[in-house]
Design a protein around this motif. Structure first.
Motif, mmCIF file in Angstrom:
data_model
loop_
_atom_site.group_PDB
_atom_site.id
_atom_site.type_symbol
_atom_site.label_atom_id
_atom_site.label_comp_id
_atom_site.label_asym_id
_atom_site.label_seq_id
_atom_site.Cartn_x
_atom_site.Cartn_y
_atom_site.Cartn_z
ATOM 1 N N LEU B 225 0.838 -1.202 0.000
ATOM 2 C CA LEU B 225 0.000 0.000 0.000
ATOM 3 C C LEU B 225 0.873 1.252 0.000
ATOM 4 C CD1 LEU B 225 -2.732 -1.073 2.546
ATOM 5 C CD2 LEU B 225 -3.017 -0.734 0.088
ATOM 6 N N PHE B 226 1.941 1.215 0.815
ATOM 7 C CA PHE B 226 2.825 2.372 0.875
ATOM 8 C C PHE B 226 3.387 2.691 -0.514
ATOM 9 C CE2 PHE B 226 7.095 4.097 1.002
ATOM 10 C CZ PHE B 226 6.868 5.278 1.678
ATOM 11 N N ALA B 227 3.820 1.633 -1.212
ATOM 12 C CA ALA B 227 4.417 1.838 -2.533
ATOM 13 C C ALA B 227 3.448 2.569 -3.459
ATOM 14 C CB ALA B 227 4.833 0.496 -3.131
ATOM 15 N N HIS B 228 2.206 2.100 -3.479
ATOM 16 C CA HIS B 228 1.232 2.733 -4.371
ATOM 17 C C HIS B 228 0.880 4.139 -3.910
ATOM 18 C CE1 HIS B 228 0.616 -0.614 -7.002
ATOM 19 N NE2 HIS B 228 0.370 -1.428 -5.999
ATOM 20 N N TYR B 229 0.779 4.304 -2.604
ATOM 21 C CA TYR B 229 0.420 5.628 -2.086
ATOM 22 C C TYR B 229 1.525 6.640 -2.370
ATOM 23 C CZ TYR B 229 -0.258 9.492 1.086
ATOM 24 O OH TYR B 229 -0.379 10.747 1.595
ATOM 25 N N ALA B 230 2.761 6.281 -2.042
ATOM 26 C CA ALA B 230 3.871 7.227 -2.194
ATOM 27 C C ALA B 230 4.205 7.436 -3.670
ATOM 28 C CB ALA B 230 5.098 6.733 -1.435
#
Lengths: 237, 312, 253, 384, 291
Positions: B225-230
């Motif tokens: 999720l972090f990867a997609h969010y950032a």
């Protein structure tokens, strides 16, 4: 009972908010063997640790030779000659037997250590044979011998023995009590905490019975051994 | 038991309330952004708390699972054109398999030796991510396409906040359920005494593996999720310092407390932001606060404060 | 047929034999005691039987099946329960939860229902809790069920361990010094408890120094000395055995 | 676990935290300049001098009346090079601090992490990162100061060819700066008629690189390029001397600081590297347009911080120049106008080079702005 | 071939001796308190940085170095008194977090008091490398090796021969019993932190001419030192040195013969393999550890 060596008055101690000791008052005169009997959790070990100073007192006072030592650091008390042999032996397993003994004389300095060693080995010849082995490799009985010998290295003027017979075989229990009796004959002052009340009362000059942190009975060893309450609760009769 | 379940429900209800109210209190998207990052860290920390707090097994390499989650999502979506949800699932499978494979040999170790082994594992993963430039973009990192759920892509911070808040709540709910199940009891038991737990019939190795895999999955999800969010990731997110930060969040919040993990994550995510304008005093303050909390509240914030509150 | 069969079981630690070539058989439904001087290998023998330590040689059979070197949790599943010399309780849990851990094997341990908090898990927990209360009542800790186990007195911890072991419905119960550190009143309670457990059909083995307890409950006594079996027989026979008196009991007995 | 009580404690803490950082918000100011620099950790050799320059010159410009009569307010956030933190700070600068202009991202990683938010919000942005990916492909709001690290490698390769090298050895650290440099070195070797015969790496803060050197030596290379910076660049140089190597040895511009020369001592003699003019401003011929500005910049920096500025100090200086120039020409801080002005920067003389931006080129300087320098008697000597 | 191998070996020994010095510091504190001090690397940093700044201020090295070591010792004592002793009842992980906090704090102070640049120190006996069969080693490496050797011998003497050393072991093994022997256990703990800081700072002074130093130089050194200590077996001084040297040599050989990009990974794979095979490190105590 004049000129008590140790006088404990109204001593209290607590673990967190749990009170382990209430208003305990007792005295030990020089040359006396005093037994402390009581059930589990009665506060016997706490009392000894508070006398040694490794647990703080929350109330009351401890006097040694008339001097108030209630707030003295444990090491200073050892220096005065108050020496405890802790419950469950607690030898320094990784160190050799001889190093254990030498640490017993830590507060006494090097020169007194040599003669102390000789005395310890005379008293417990089995230890001499194992002097270079790690203390952890000794059997339970030998560890108890070592723990007592280590305590004696500090040249105690008051020896506090905490459950010396705990977890030992019947044969060894007899030996340990014989050794304690020997010490007493040699003039040692001893405060003995024992689960094995029968044996303890047999060799004690006087005894105190501790229940839920309070001294509830006091008397000579022989008197207490005949006390109905003591007989029922601690002697299994 | 009954009293306890109500408390759990109350806690989950309160968490839901805070998560619901928060976006209306926060003044702008920057605060939402911090809240989202805190939420993602909290998800990873809830998983890590299962391992460290409940089962008593330390991991100083947990960021590796976070990093693998992030990079698998990044590589499969950016390089291979996979749909993000599928990539996220693939990351979970890969992380689960990896955790399962290393769990048995590594979790035989205890204490500082376990810390070393997990630390080594984490560093190895971080090195691979930094060195395989062609796949990962190397230390400078790689861009990640946006998340797409059934053709819908979260348009901004608010949507992302919603996703993270829901997942965080579910993560906490699952963790609390597990804690009070026989499995949770078995974990707490092996934490206290492995031999006694084993004697009582707990398959210690299996339970350790299970919780290790589970905590890896939590981290993997947070990482993806972090990867997609950032929209951009670097190997630093898988590194040693990141692992230490995750552990610190769990310990600071309070071990063996799901809410503690959430609070620890929130605080340690927000603290650097609070201190960002103090510049050279920032690190000093951070270090001093860490030490202060652990010295004065050694059980961690939430259990210690709950205890104080209980005393009143 | 005997329940447990131990055949020339041995264990060496760094070249020193803690248990050497020990063989014996335990008859089902009886109370057996293992006695001997400190360091004779009694606890190691327990650890070998219960799987905490892997033997260097020899065999252990339970109901004829070889169980040598199996892991403790597998042995628990086969019906071996035990207590420890120094109580190994789960201090942070409540007294009842300690016993519920002992019930672990008989509960729903599937991951998914646990994670989802399904009713089956609640039901299992409730049943385990009721069972725990029953056992705690039996060992005299019924009133303490919701207290933290870490706050119990030493003697109570010993009894808690017994309740926890019983929760797994063992066929064979190994008790390591259940009376150590207990006063005579408590020892009497433990004696009665052991007799009750045996009466319910569980085979009991104890390591114990308290000879009054040993002689009161044992159908069969094994004497160890320096890792070897010194003698093996009924209480009366052991009490009269000169070798045992010399090595262990002493003249006082 | 006492759920509810725990949660109340937790919420109280969170609320306290939110209040605390709401209080840290900054008041309005004329021109708000946001900066995100890696002043901590590994890349602090970049961010530290950059931050020093920004502080120094913002004060200086304000003392001189600001830009077009408006004072500048600097909002600086410091990172340790972590991309995730840089992204958050970019959001903070935009959503919370409402800045007019952003400088920063000392590293490529930080820059790239900031880019999505900057592009989304539309804020003129000048990066101090080195890699070409920052401006290739061109991104609407993103500009950068440093010559790409590809240009640095090209400069080195041209010099190697002049010394008749055929086989080149590469040695690099493992950070982003180092990796990007080696990637370019690998990619460009062929076009310069070189083959990479050895390709070695060392870890961050490694204490000894002689194994790598031994392998390079055994590969029989004609010249070596080192891609790295900081303490490692000194250790690498000392190891080179320790092994008594005589292979022509090049550093990249990461070592272009007096600190590196002083640290390496005698071992640095004869090492060459591509450097920005600012480093050797005094040695430039008087007709060089960059001389006067370079000397003035160097003197000001030294007067304030008592150390020579490194190449990277010059980046921050140039970024400020670019901003001031664009705002002046845009006649205000309207973001779109400033961006357009940036894109039409023409012949702006900076410390790094002379900037001319176009819609296709958001970098504005090229390989020609580098000077090849050699260490001679413990100082830089400009070769060409 | 021999020359190449020797060069790798020298490189490994140079790095390994540095790791060993740091590992010894870990061992010392661990032995007294079972605390893993993650701020150990900071002692090394303080030793190096303080020497550099004193030397820059015009102090001769023979005065600057002892003063720097003294400063580190003061920090070590303060750390024990202010942070470790008050948290004596805390769990292992809490103590880890405390020492991590301390390392962050010390780094922050170092960059405030000093700066963020890297610094070097002149080698004690010149830069002329010593050549052995075609391979070369710096004289300063011999200083580091000698320093490690001396530290091991001194520690061996201290723990093996002196009553105070035995008192330290006794305190670590059983604090209560030690106290009942009249050992002032609080002082023993403080002493160990002081000694550990001394050892670390001494290492910092010795290695700075080779590795340089900066405010954050302690991070990597602490990590490698911890790895070395674990590899050798926590708590064993000989293990710390063996672990350090082995780690250094494996890194150098890995870099030389396999891949320099993966040399750290190779070293950690080795540590993992060793731990799986020997769960308490190469020379670790076989006793039970409570964690």
């Amino acid at each position: 009972m004049t000129a008590a060596l140790l006088e404990v008055a109204g001593l209290g101690a607590q673990y967190g908010r749990v009170v382990a000791l209430h208003d305990a008052t007792l005295a030990v005169a020089a040359g006396e063997l005093v037994a402390l009997v009581g059930g589990n959790g009665a506060g016997k070990t706490t009392l000894l640790r508070t006398i040694s100073g490794v647990r703080p007192a929350s109330a009351g006072s401890i006097r040694f030779e008339g001097r108030d030592i209630t707030r003295l650091a444990p090491a200073r008390r050892v220096g005065l000659g108050i020496v405890q042999v802790p419950e469950g032996r607690q030898v320094f397993a990784p160190l050799s037997v001889e190093d254990n003994l030498r640490l017993g004389a830590y507060a006494r300095g090097r020169e007194r250590s040599a003669e102390g060693l000789a005395r310890a080995y005379r008293m417990f010849p089995a230890l001499r044979q194992k002097r270079d082995l790690p203390a952890g490799s000794l059997s339970g009985g030998q560890q108890q011998m070592l723990a007592i010998a280590r305590g004696l290295m500090a040249e105690p003027r008051l020896l506090l023995l905490d459950e010396p017979s705990m977890g030992l075989a019947p044969l060894l229990i007899a030996e340990i009590f014989a050794a304690i009796a020997d010490l007493k004959r040699a003039g040692a002052t001893i405060l003995l905490v024992e689960q094995n009340a029968t044996q303890a009362l047999k060799i004690a000059d006087r005894a105190y019975v501790l229940e839920t942190g309070r001294v509830v009975l006091e008397g000579s060893g022989a008197t207490l051994a005949q006390n109905e309450r003591v007989k029922a609760a601690y002697l299994g009769m | 038991m009954i009293r306890r379940r109500e408390a759990r429900r109350g806690g989950l209800g309160a968490l839901a309330a805070v998560l619901l109210v928060l976006p209306f209190v926060l003044p702008n998207t920057y605060y939402l952004n911090v809240a989202i990052l805190a939420g993602l860290n909290a998800i990873a920390c809830i998983g890590l708390n299962l391992l460290i707090g409940y089962a008593g097994q330390i991991s100083l390499g947990h960021a590796a699972f976070f990093g693998i989650g992030a990079y698998v999502s990044a590589i499969l979506t950016a390089g291979q054109g996979w749909p993000p949800v599928l990539a996220l699932l693939a990351a979970l499978v890969l992380n689960g398999a990896l955790a399962f494979a290393v769990a048995r040999p590594i979790l035989r170790l205890r204490g500082h030796y376990l810390a070393m082994a997990t630390l080594g594992l984490g560093i190895i993963v971080a090195i691979v991510l930094a060195q395989e430039v062609r796949l990962t973009g190397g230390p400078d990192g790689m861009p990640v396409p946006p998340l797409v759920l059934l053709g819908w892509s979260p348009p901004g911070e608010a949507a992302w906040y919603g996703i993270v808040a829901v997942l965080l709540w579910i993560a906490a709910w699952l963790s609390l359920n597990l804690a009070r199940s026989p499995i949770g009891r078995a974990l707490a038991a092996l934490n206290a005494s492995e031999i006694a737990a084993a004697t009582a019939g707990v398959d210690v190795a299996r339970h350790k593996s299970l919780v290790f895999v589970l905590s890896a999955l939590y981290a993997s999800l947070a990482g993806s999720l972090f990867a997609h969010y950032a929209g951009f990731i670097t190997p630093a997110k898988a590194g040693f310092l990141q692992s230490v930060e995750l552990v610190t969040m769990v310990v600071l919040g309070g071990m063996a407390s799901t809410f503690g993990a959430v609070v620890g994550a929130a605080i340690l995510t927000a603290l650097p932001q609070i201190f960002a304008t103090f510049h050279e005093y920032e690190t000093i303050a951070l270090g001093a606060i860490l030490m202060g909390i652990m010295i004065f509240l050694p059980r961690g914030l939430v259990p210690s404060l709950a205890r104080l509150a209980g005393r009143r | 047929m005997s329940l447990l069969e131990v055949q020339s079981l041995s264990k060496t630690f760094g070249g020193v034999a803690a248990v050497a070539e020990v063989s014996f058989e335990l008859e089902a439904g009886h109370v057996h005691s293992v006695i001997g001087p400190n360091g004779a290998g009694k606890t190691t023998l327990f650890n070998l039987i219960a799987g905490a330590v892997r033997p260097s040689g020899g065999k252990v059979r339970l109901d004829g099946a070889d169980i040598t070197g199996l892991a403790p949790h597998v042995l628990a599943e086969r019906g071996i329960g035990r207590s420890f010399q120094t109580p190994q309780i789960f201090a942070a849990m409540s007294v009842a939860e300690n016993v519920m851990v002992g019930r672990h094997l008989r509960l729903d341990r599937r991951l998914l229902p646990s994670l989802l908090g399904m009713p089956a898990v609640d039901r299992a927990n409730r049943a385990a809790r009721e069972r725990a209360q029953l056992l705690l009542d039996q060992v005299g800790l019924g009133q303490e069920a919701d207290r933290p186990a870490g706050g119990l007195a030493y003697g109570a911890m010993k009894r808690l361990e017994i309740a926890r072991a019983l929760a797994g419905d063992p066929r064979l119960l190994l008790l390591d010094e259940p009376a150590a550190g207990l006063n005579p009143t408590e020892t009497a309670e433990i004696t009665a408890l052991i007799q009750a457990i045996a009466a319910a059909g569980v085979t009991v083995v104890l390591v114990e120094h308290d000879m009054r307890l040993v002689m009161a409950v044992s159908d069969h006594i094994i004497v160890l000395d320096s890792g070897r079996k010194l003698a093996d027989g009924t209480a009366a026979a052991i009490r009269a055995d000169p070798a045992v008196i010399a090595a262990y009991l002493g003249q006082a007995q | 676990m006492l759920g509810l009580k725990n949660f109340l404690a937790a919420s109280a803490l969170l609320a306290a935290g939110a209040l605390a950082f709401a209080g840290a918000a900054v008041a309005q100011a004329p021109i708000k300049l946001g900066a995100v620099l890696a002043t901590q950790g590994g890349p602090s050799f970049l961010g530290d001098p950059e931050a020093k320059v920004l502080k120094l010159y913002v004060d200086k410009m304000n003392a001189e009346g600001g830009i077009a009569g408006r004072k500048i307010e600097l909002v600086l956030y410091e990172t340790n090079g972590a991309a995730a933190d840089a992204a958050t700070f970019a959001k903070r600068l935009i959503a919370q601090d409402n800045v007019d202009f952003i400088i920063g991202g000392s590293t490529t990683g930080e820059t790239m992490a900031m880019v999505p938010e900057i592009e989304r919000a539309g804020v003129p942005f000048v990066s101090l990162g080195g890699a070409s990916v920052i401006v290739e492909p061109v991104k609407k709001w993103v500009f950068k100061v440093p010559q790409t690290d590809r240009a640095a490698v090209e400069k080195v390769y041209i010099d190697m060819k002049q010394r008749a090298a055929k086989k080149v050895g590469l040695l690099a650290g493992s950070g982003g700066f180092d990796k990007s440099c080696t990637d370019n070195a690998r990619a460009l070797a062929k076009t310069h008629g070189l083959t990479v015969a050895a390709d070695e790496t060392h870890g961050a803060q490694d204490t000894d690189m002689t194994p790598q050197w031994t392998k390079i030596k055994n590969a029989g290379v004609d010249a070596v390029l080192y891609c790295g910076f900081g303490a490692s660049s000194v250790v690498v140089t000392k190891n080179y001397a320790q092994l008594g190597l005589k292979i022509p040895f090049y550093h990249n511009h990461g070592s272009a600081s007096t600190r590196w020369i002083q640290g390496s001592g005698a071992a640095a003699e004869g090492v060459r590297l591509p450097a920005e003019p600012v480093l050797v401003a005094r040695q430039l011929p008087d007709r060089d347009p960059q001389k006067a500005a370079g000397v003035a910049f160097g003197d000001a920096y030294k007067a304030k911080y008592n150390e020579e500025p490194s190449t990277f100090a010059g980046y921050a200086y140039d970024a400020l120049l670019l901003m001031a120039d664009a705002i002046k020409r845009a006649g205000g801080t309207d973001k779109a106008k400033v961006r357009d002005a940036l894109e039409t920067t023409k012949g702006l003389v900076g410390a790094t080079g002379i900037f001319t931006m176009t819609a296709a080129d958001h970098s504005g300087v090229d390989v020609k702005s580098f000077r090849m320098v050699e260490v001679k008697n413990g100082a830089w000597r400009v070769l060409y | 071939m021999l020359e190449t191998f020797l060069q790798f070996l020298f490189s490994g020994i140079t790095a390994g001796a540095i790791y060993a010095l740091v590992a010894l510091g870990f061992t010392l504190i661990y032995n007294a308190s079972h605390v893993i001090n993650f701020a150990q690397g900071e002692f090394v940093m303080i030793g190096g940085m303080a020497t550099v700044f004193l030397a820059d201020a015009g102090w001769p090295i023979w005065a600057a170095a002892p003063l720097a070591v003294l400063l580190a010792v003061a920090v070590g004592v303060a750390l024990e008194r202010l942070a470790i002793a008050p948290a004596r009842e805390a769990s292992t992980v809490s103590l880890i977090v405390i020492t991590i906090g301390a390392s962050i704090l010390l780094r922050g102070l170092a960059q405030l008091v000093w700066d963020r640049n890297f610094h070097t120190l002149a080698p004690f006996s010149g830069e002329e490398p010593i050549r052995v069969l075609g391979a070369s080693i710096l004289p300063q490496s011999l200083w580091v090796l000698g320093g490690s050797l001396l530290a091991v011998l001194a520690l061996g003497w201290f723990f093996g021969r002196t009553l105070l050393g035995k008192a330290v072991i006794a305190t670590a093994h059983n604090r209560l019993a030690a106290e009942l022997m009249g050992i002032e256990t609080r002082h023993v703990m403080t002493l160990c932190f002081a000694l550990s800081a001394l050892l670390g700072a001494l290492g910092g002074v010795l290695i700075t001419p080779i590795t340089l130093t900066s405010y954050d130089a302690g991070v990597m050194l602490g990590l490698k030192g911890f790895s070395a200590a674990i590899l050798g077996g926590m708590g064993s001084a000989t293990g710390a040195v063996v672990g350090g040297l082995l780690l250094g040599v494996v890194e150098a050989m890995g870099a030389g013969f396999l891949s320099s990009a993966y040399k750290d990974a190779i070293a950690f794979v080795l540590i993992l393999v060793v731990l799986v095979a020997v769960p308490r490190g190469l020379m670790g105590a076989r006793g039970a550890e409570r964690v």
